[in-house]
Write an enzyme that holds these catalytic residues in place. Structure first.
Site, PDB file in Angstrom:
ATOM      1  N   THR A   1       0.857  -1.183   0.000  1.00  0.00           N
ATOM      2  CA  THR A   1       0.000   0.000   0.000  1.00  0.00           C
ATOM      3  C   THR A   1       0.893   1.233   0.000  1.00  0.00           C
ATOM      4  O   THR A   1       1.651   1.457   0.939  1.00  0.00           O
ATOM      5  CB  THR A   1      -0.911   0.004   1.232  1.00  0.00           C
TER       6      THR A   1
ATOM      7  N   LEU B   1      -7.023  -7.392   1.177  1.00  0.00           N
ATOM      8  CA  LEU B   1      -7.134  -8.585   2.010  1.00  0.00           C
ATOM      9  C   LEU B   1      -7.501  -8.220   3.441  1.00  0.00           C
ATOM     10  O   LEU B   1      -6.859  -7.369   4.045  1.00  0.00           O
ATOM     11  CB  LEU B   1      -5.811  -9.358   2.011  1.00  0.00           C
TER      12      LEU B   1
ATOM     13  N   HIS C   1     -20.352  -2.017  13.023  1.00  0.00           N
ATOM     14  CA  HIS C   1     -20.384  -2.712  14.313  1.00  0.00           C
ATOM     15  C   HIS C   1     -19.616  -1.872  15.318  1.00  0.00           C
ATOM     16  O   HIS C   1     -18.399  -1.701  15.213  1.00  0.00           O
ATOM     17  CB  HIS C   1     -19.755  -4.097  14.182  1.00  0.00           C
TER      18      HIS C   1
ATOM     19  N   GLY D   1     -17.615  -0.512  18.505  1.00  0.00           N
ATOM     20  CA  GLY D   1     -16.579  -1.140  19.298  1.00  0.00           C
ATOM     21  C   GLY D   1     -15.592  -0.124  19.845  1.00  0.00           C
ATOM     22  O   GLY D   1     -15.876   1.079  19.907  1.00  0.00           O
TER      23      GLY D   1
ATOM     24  N   CYS E   1      -3.631  -1.724   8.555  1.00  0.00           N
ATOM     25  CA  CYS E   1      -4.047  -0.916   7.394  1.00  0.00           C
ATOM     26  C   CYS E   1      -4.704   0.405   7.765  1.00  0.00           C
ATOM     27  O   CYS E   1      -4.187   1.472   7.429  1.00  0.00           O
ATOM     28  CB  CYS E   1      -4.992  -1.733   6.509  1.00  0.00           C
TER      29      CYS E   1
ATOM     30  N   LYS F   1      -8.628  -7.533  16.021  1.00  0.00           N
ATOM     31  CA  LYS F   1      -9.828  -8.207  15.534  1.00  0.00           C
ATOM     32  C   LYS F   1      -9.605  -9.702  15.702  1.00  0.00           C
ATOM     33  O   LYS F   1      -8.476 -10.148  15.943  1.00  0.00           O
ATOM     34  CB  LYS F   1     -10.100  -7.867  14.065  1.00  0.00           C
TER      35      LYS F   1
END
Length: 468
Positions: A126, A161, A262, A264, A271, A342
């Site tokens: 990236t 990804l 969601h 949190g 990323c 995560k």
């Protein structure tokens, strides 16, 4: 076709393994001798579901190999992918491209003689807009004997990804983006991705700059969605709304969609934090500031700190607290369930836990913690933590459990067993995994995210069970 993948980090290793699954000959290159030795021995240095088996199958079939010899890997390759790290540069937040340019220079030296063949050099990392042009300049400067368009060309093929589902994302992507200036470079990449044509995967062909911007814009937009629903969660708590139902209500709108809504403790990982900040810096330099993304970055960082304050307020002794809540958790033990940013990854980069744990410790808390896959990485980054073998050991003697990462292993814990192990049954659910009513029935004091109570209920609520 033959591919050389420079870099065996998350992107390089997953991409290399998946290309080899397509039947392509792939050589993955890294300067880290120890990492290459581990890979050659069948040991995968990162946790990604399915990756170990995929690598083993393709190594066994002779399609995938690992080496430290870049020159040998580049020799005879049709495409050379640069998939090295681009971390945030200290001090200013720009992407550090030194590894990209160093790899480009080394690749240039290894390219065959003029007229001996064509090699497509592809940035998979990236990178900010304009990097592809600068890579071309490095190649031209290093190998003036070669001609752009005849002996080599430069392309951009950004990855999309998701950690935890990367193999599925590569094999069945929403789209493949190819940024190139010549037909020969585009054709090279299209040939590599030809197996996806059976799935009718959209191929988006653009210029170099556009491909580079697509990656950053996509990540920034998803980060905005996460931060948006987190702020809506805060509003829900104040006015008596339920963010879970709000997210469902707006997510059913086809123009919005349910993904990344969601609530949190804030986004983390390799990323979003890095890419949003790099995009902000690029936009500022171009005198076209992205105010929405700037605010997203600021709000996300503040949210991580706010999650620690939430735990302190839930469990602490306000009267005993000094400045900045020092001592509010003195003598208290907090058990953390999950540490990675995560589930289904061992990645601790920019994980909310890295901001939350030190703040809880500063408030006087003793920390116990467990994560199904992230313990090794977490131990390198967090001090003075009692590392536990499972959720129940984490609960032993705890005054409160904090659910930080929504691993499936935490979704149906034995509440009676937890209650018996804890000093007092209390749970701060920062991922809204549990039904508040279920926790209330089990005798737990509970705090979720964005689950507010109506004003009249708030007025009647004592210090028992809280739904917000």
């Amino acid at each position: 076709m033959r591919v050389a993948m420079i870099g065996t980090g998350y992107v390089g290793l997953v991409s290399g393994a998946c290309f080899s699954e397509f039947g392509t000959q792939v050589v993955c290159v890294d300067k880290d001798v120890e990492k290459i030795a581990r890979l050659q021995g069948g040991e995968i240095p990162i946790y990604e579901p399915g990756l170990e088996d995929l690598v083993a199958q393709n190594v066994g079939a002779g399609r995938l190999s690992f080496t430290t010899d870049l020159a040998a890997a580049v020799e005879g390759a049709d495409a050379v992918f640069i998939a090295v790290g681009t971390p945030s540069r200290r001090g200013d937040g720009h992407a550090d491209l030194s590894f990209v340019f160093a790899a480009a220079e080394e690749v240039a030296r290894a390219l065959p003689a003029a007229g001996a063949g064509f090699t497509c050099i592809v940035t998979k990392s990236t990178v900010p807009v304009g990097t592809g042009r600068r890579v071309a300049e490095v190649l031209a400067r290093t190998r003036p004997d070669l001609a752009l368009g005849r002996d080599y060309d430069v392309a951009s093929n950004p990855e999309f990804l998701r950690e935890g589902s990367a193999i599925e994302d590569f094999m069945r992507p929403d789209r493949v983006v190819i940024g190139a200036e010549s037909e020969v470079a585009r054709d090279c990449l299209k040939a590599l991705y030809r197996p996806l044509y059976l799935n009718e995967t959209p191929i988006v062909s653009t210029r170099l700059e556009t491909a580079e911007l697509i990656k950053y814009a996509a990540n920034a937009f998803l980060a905005v969605k996460i931060t948006f629903i987190n702020e809506i969660a805060d509003l829900c708590e104040q006015v008596g709304g339920d963010v879970q139902q709000v997210a469902r209500g707006i997510g059913l709108d086809g123009r919005i969609g349910a993904k990344f809504l969601h609530a949190g403790p804030g986004y983390g990982g390799s990323c979003f934090p890095k890419d949003t900040l790099a995009l902000v810096r690029t936009a500022q330099e171009a005198e076209a500031p992205l105010r929405i993304v700037e605010t997203t970055v600021e709000v996300n960082e503040a949210r991580k700190a706010a999650m620690a304050e939430r735990v302190v307020a839930f469990l602490g002794d306000a009267e005993a607290a000094g400045p900045n809540q020092t001592g509010a958790l003195s003598g208290k033990t907090v058990g953390l369930l999950g540490l990675t940013f995560k589930p289904n990854t061992d990645d601790m980069r920019e994980a909310p836990a890295l901001a939350i744990v030190p703040r809880l410790q500063a408030a006087g808390a003793s920390i116990r913690a467990y994560d199904p896959e992230g313990m090794s990485e977490a131990k390198k980054l967090l001090d003075d933590v009692a590392w536990c073998a499972d959720p129940y050991e984490t609960a032993e003697g705890a005054d409160c459990l904090v659910l930080l990462t929504e691993w499936n292993a935490f979704r149906n814990l034995d509440l009676d067993r937890l209650k018996a192990l804890m000093t007092q049954p209390a749970l701060v659910d920062l991922r809204n995994v549990y039904d508040p009513d279920r926790l209330k029935q089990a005798g737990f004091k509970y705090s979720g995210i964005g689950r507010g109570q109506p004003a009249e209920t708030k007025a009647k609520t004592a210090s028992g069970v809280s739904a917000a």
